[in-house]
Design a protein around this motif. Structure first.
Motif, PDB file in Angstrom:
ATOM      1  N   ALA A  12     124.601  83.532 -51.274  1.00 19.90           N
ATOM      2  CA  ALA A  12     123.387  82.960 -51.938  1.00 19.90           C
ATOM      3  C   ALA A  12     122.297  83.911 -51.904  1.00 19.90           C
ATOM      4  N   ALA A  13     121.178  83.621 -52.959  1.00 23.49           N
ATOM      5  CA  ALA A  13     120.031  84.218 -52.859  1.00 23.49           C
ATOM      6  C   ALA A  13     119.125  83.405 -53.017  1.00 23.49           C
ATOM      7  N   VAL A  14     117.780  83.672 -52.514  1.00 23.56           N
ATOM      8  CA  VAL A  14     116.637  82.725 -53.020  1.00 23.56           C
ATOM      9  C   VAL A  14     115.786  83.449 -54.289  1.00 23.56           C
ATOM     10  N   VAL A  15     115.571  82.758 -55.178  1.00 23.10           N
ATOM     11  CA  VAL A  15     114.826  83.318 -56.281  1.00 23.10           C
ATOM     12  C   VAL A  15     113.549  82.391 -56.360  1.00 23.10           C
ATOM     13  N   VAL A  16     112.575  83.233 -56.262  1.00 21.71           N
ATOM     14  CA  VAL A  16     111.305  82.387 -56.456  1.00 21.71           C
ATOM     15  C   VAL A  16     110.494  82.896 -57.783  1.00 21.71           C
ATOM     16  N   SER A  17     110.194  82.057 -58.564  1.00 25.11           N
ATOM     17  CA  SER A  17     109.837  81.775 -59.759  1.00 25.11           C
ATOM     18  C   SER A  17     108.350  81.914 -60.148  1.00 25.11           C
ATOM     19  N   GLU A  18     107.903  83.072 -60.445  1.00 22.16           N
ATOM     20  CA  GLU A  18     106.336  83.223 -61.058  1.00 22.16           C
ATOM     21  C   GLU A  18     105.413  82.884 -60.058  1.00 22.16           C
ATOM     22  N   MET A  19     105.500  83.245 -58.958  1.00 22.53           N
ATOM     23  CA  MET A  19     104.312  82.820 -57.998  1.00 22.53           C
ATOM     24  C   MET A  19     103.348  83.760 -57.938  1.00 22.53           C
ATOM     25  N   GLN A  20     102.717  84.157 -58.858  1.00 27.50           N
ATOM     26  CA  GLN A  20     101.935  85.057 -59.178  1.00 27.50           C
ATOM     27  C   GLN A  20     100.296  84.712 -59.279  1.00 27.50           C
ATOM     28  N   ARG A  21      99.577  85.756 -58.887  1.00 31.80           N
ATOM     29  CA  ARG A  21      98.157  85.644 -58.922  1.00 31.80           C
ATOM     30  C   ARG A  21      97.521  85.034 -60.173  1.00 31.80           C
ATOM     31  N   GLY A  22      98.286  85.625 -61.130  1.00 34.81           N
ATOM     32  CA  GLY A  22      97.671  85.070 -62.703  1.00 34.81           C
ATOM     33  C   GLY A  22      98.266  83.847 -63.158  1.00 34.81           C
ATOM     34  N   VAL A  23      99.389  83.183 -62.398  1.00 37.36           N
ATOM     35  CA  VAL A  23      99.790  81.902 -62.734  1.00 37.36           C
ATOM     36  C   VAL A  23      99.440  80.955 -61.920  1.00 37.36           C
ATOM     37  N   VAL A  24      99.697  81.087 -60.800  1.00 41.70           N
ATOM     38  CA  VAL A  24      99.096  79.854 -59.703  1.00 41.70           C
ATOM     39  C   VAL A  24      98.077  80.380 -58.547  1.00 41.70           C
ATOM     40  N   GLY A  25      97.792  81.741 -58.713  1.00 44.48           N
ATOM     41  CA  GLY A  25      96.891  82.070 -57.621  1.00 44.48           C
ATOM     42  C   GLY A  25      95.326  81.918 -57.853  1.00 44.48           C
ATOM     43  N   SER A  29      95.099  81.774 -65.240  1.00 37.28           N
ATOM     44  CA  SER A  29      94.372  81.685 -66.553  1.00 37.28           C
ATOM     45  C   SER A  29      93.979  80.264 -66.640  1.00 37.28           C
ATOM     46  N   PRO A  30      92.868  79.894 -67.647  1.00 34.63           N
ATOM     47  CA  PRO A  30      92.627  78.538 -67.853  1.00 34.63           C
ATOM     48  C   PRO A  30      94.023  77.799 -68.121  1.00 34.63           C
ATOM     49  N   ALA A  31      94.817  78.362 -69.081  1.00 33.58           N
ATOM     50  CA  ALA A  31      96.185  77.426 -69.262  1.00 33.58           C
ATOM     51  C   ALA A  31      97.041  77.028 -68.035  1.00 33.58           C
ATOM     52  N   THR A  32      96.766  77.785 -66.886  1.00 40.26           N
ATOM     53  CA  THR A  32      97.617  77.669 -65.914  1.00 40.26           C
ATOM     54  C   THR A  32      97.061  77.081 -64.498  1.00 40.26           C
ATOM     55  N   ARG A  33      95.548  76.900 -64.807  1.00 36.53           N
ATOM     56  CA  ARG A  33      94.739  76.509 -63.589  1.00 36.53           C
ATOM     57  C   ARG A  33      95.056  75.265 -62.966  1.00 36.53           C
ATOM     58  N   GLU A  34      95.558  74.284 -63.962  1.00 31.27           N
ATOM     59  CA  GLU A  34      96.022  73.029 -63.305  1.00 31.27           C
ATOM     60  C   GLU A  34      97.190  72.977 -62.465  1.00 31.27           C
ATOM     61  N   LEU A  35      98.054  73.924 -62.891  1.00 38.53           N
ATOM     62  CA  LEU A  35      99.202  73.928 -62.202  1.00 38.53           C
ATOM     63  C   LEU A  35      98.927  74.780 -60.815  1.00 38.53           C
TER      64      LEU A  35
END
Length: 211
Positions: A12-25, A29-35
């Motif tokens: 197995a491998a754990v894959v962590v998807s797009e947990m980036q400062r500019g996506v959810v941190g 961005s305004p487009a992903t701020r709600e997320l």
């Protein structure tokens, strides 16, 4: 297949998807701020921290699948409404090497973690060497967490199955919007592709194996 066999640390491998400062941190961005707000409200970062810590203790590889753009968006086709909105508002969005492209500090990669960047598309596999990276680690099962269920996580799971991998999408370590739609995706789409365990279920198995 039993969950213990599916997420066996040897395959197995754990894959962590797009947990980036500019996506959810903090630089979302305004487009992903709600997320990002939903991620914090759900305690998703803490859940992923628990999952990745258990993986490292059990010797399970941790791979961070990120989205990063080259200068002048070389290699990126702006061919979706989402890309048009995010890159249209901020041409420097998720620029490779920028603070926004960094993984959120709570999930900072460990010394043996793999950070894998893609520059276009909606899935970590599309036009990248992601498949080869996983095969070089002898991975057979992807244990997936992160964002967003709407595109990146769903796309990764579908393409993984197409390539012969098995998947376990950790249902309390992924998130999409609206939340009711995310639950429907887990129930009616993801569950047809693989298992949907909880962080606690997976971590308990890995803790037992590493004891």
């Amino acid at each position: 297949m039993e969950l213990a066999e599916l997420v066996d640390p040897s395959q197995a491998a754990v894959v962590v998807s797009e947990m980036q400062r500019g996506v959810v941190g903090d630089l979302a961005s305004p487009a992903t701020r709600e997320l990002g707000d939903a991620v914090r409200a759900a305690g998703l970062i803490g859940q992923l921290a628990t999952l990745t810590a258990a993986a490292r203790r059990a010797g399970v590889p941790v791979v961070h699948a990120t989205l990063q753009f080259r200068p002048r968006h070389v290699g990126t086709r702006i061919n979706t409404p989402l890309m048009a909105v995010t890159l249209g508002r901020d041409p420097g969005y998720l620029r490779a090497g920028s603070p926004a492209a960094e993984i959120v500090p709570e999930l900072a990669p460990g010394p043996d973690d793999v950070v894998h960047a893609r520059h276009h598309g909606m899935s970590a596999f599309a036009g990248t060497d992601f498949d080869m990276v996983l095969r070089s680690l002898d991975v057979r099962t992807l244990v997936i967490g992160g964002v967003s269920l709407n595109e990146a996580v769903l796309g990764m799971a579908v393409e993984a199955v197409n390539l012969g991998y098995r998947v376990a999408v950790v249902r309390d370590a992924v998130l999409g919007l609206p939340l009711s739609f995310a639950q429907d995706l887990l129930r009616y789409a993801i569950a047809l592709l693989g298992a949907t365990p909880t962080v606690a279920e997976v971590a308990a198995l890995w803790t037992k194996d590493s004891a």
